[in-house]
Design an enzyme around this catalytic site. Structure first.
Site, PDB file in Angstrom:
ATOM      1  N   LYS A 170      -4.982  -2.786  10.933  1.00  0.00           N
ATOM      2  CA  LYS A 170      -5.825  -2.781   9.985  1.00  0.00           C
ATOM      3  C   LYS A 170      -6.350  -4.297   9.371  1.00  0.00           C
ATOM      4  CE  LYS A 170      -2.285  -3.456   7.204  1.00  0.00           C
ATOM      5  NZ  LYS A 170      -2.048  -4.405   6.451  1.00  0.00           N
TER       6      LYS A 170
ATOM      7  N   ASP B 145       4.199   0.379   6.036  1.00  0.00           N
ATOM      8  CA  ASP B 145       2.778   0.666   6.376  1.00  0.00           C
ATOM      9  C   ASP B 145       2.419   1.377   7.492  1.00  0.00           C
ATOM     10  OD1 ASP B 145       1.267  -1.271   4.290  1.00  0.00           O
ATOM     11  OD2 ASP B 145       1.431  -3.068   6.360  1.00  0.00           O
TER      12      ASP B 145
END
Ligand code: C5P
Length: 306
Positions: A13, A137
């Site tokens: 990401k 995350d």
């Protein structure tokens, strides 16, 4: 014992924007960020086997007991009470640490892969809880695409995917200690801040992002550029090489740059290819629909799409 192995990609990401709103009572920081999946990915392969083993060409990573893959596998075993085991093979391509969420993504995909391999009767909410306990995350990687992260980063709200972007990601060989970067931010205590006003800040940014009016920013930049000026030099060079935007991802050290022209992107990556220890990747953004398609064998475990 199931004999068919399961192979799944584990995507990286970037953060299209990242705001650190303040320090919470639990020591974590309150964030408002937009996560975005990119096409750079590792591969994970799960085979039923006695015990839990991780195999990886990167010996240092495979033998690290704190590796998030093994921690995720152990957490899932503990939560479900299953006695089944697995051999997990990891093909690593995402540089680490790098601010690209590689370890967190591996952890989330391990939860999905093993829950599927072991045919566990487990709900998405439970998986999200285990994910959040593994790292801030990790929950995002159960969603993919463009999504807002609030709280510690674990409160995920999928939003409309951004139009596809063509990016260069450059990771200089300078590890940034995330906890130290947060500490140096010296964010104000959030003890008196109204949660509604935090939500409003995030909502306003989400609307601007959706309408293409949001300038991509990352609150870590001044702090991380101060710790490692080499990372700032990468950002500045990417802008000189005609990137329309160049921004630190997470707490770094990766920098992503948006290019409107493939030749310029290729030329930019060629410049960094000559720098010792640097990693460079030409990548595209990945929509949530595409992300979910890649994880189809685990579809029953994914959060409902918007
Ligand atoms: O949750 P995770 O293990 O990824 O966080 C690593 C470190 O980063 C934490 O120990 C904490 O110091 C810091 N952190 C923070 N606020 C967040 C996320 C992480 O202060 N929202």
């Amino acid at each position: 014992m199931k004999t068919t192995p399961l192979s799944l990609p584990s995507f990286a990401k970037i953060n299209l924007f990242l705001k650190v709103l303040g320090k919470r009572r639990d020591g974590y920081h309150e964030l408002c960020t937009a996560f975005q999946t990119i096409s750079l990915h590792d591969e994970l392969n799960f085979t039923e086997a006695p015990g839990l083993t991780l195999v990886c060409a990167d010996r240092e990573l495979a033998s690290d007991e704190n590796n998030l893959v093994l921690r995720a596998a152990r957490a899932l075993r503990e939560h479900s009470g299953t006695e089944r085991g697995a051999r997990i093979a990891l093909e690593k391509r995402i540089p680490y640490p790098g601010g690209l969420g590689g370890g967190s993504s591996n952890a989330a995909v391990t939860l999905l892969g093993l829950a599927t391999l072991w045919e566990l009767d487990i709900g998405t909410r439970e998986l999200l809880g285990i994910a959040a306990a593994l790292g801030s995350d990790v929950p995002y990687f159960l969603y993919g695409g463009t999504a807002l992260g609030r709280g510690r980063g674990t409160v995920i709200e999928p939003v409309r995917d951004q139009p596809e972007m063509r990016l260069a990601v450059v990771t200089p060989p300078v590890p940034v200690p995330t906890a130290e970067a947060y500490r140096r931010m010296a964010a104000p205590d959030l003890t008196n801040t109204d949660p509604k006003s935090i939500l409003k800040i995030c909502r306003d940014d989400a609307e601007k992002l959706d309408s293409g009016r949001l300038k991509f920013t990352n609150d870590f930049e001044p702090v991380v550029f101060g710790i490692e000026p080499e990372i700032k030099a990468v950002r500045d060079r990417l802008l000189e090489l005609d990137a329309t935007t160049a921004l630190l991802s997470g707490s770094g050290a990766s920098v992503f740059a948006i290019f409107d022209n493939d030749d310029k992107r290729r030329e930019a990556l060629a410049v960094f290819a000559e720098s010792v220890g640097y990693c460079g990747f030409a990548v595209e953004t990945v929509s949530r629909a595409a992300y979910r398609k890649h994880l189809r064998p685990c579809e029953h475990l994914l959060p409902k799409d918007i």
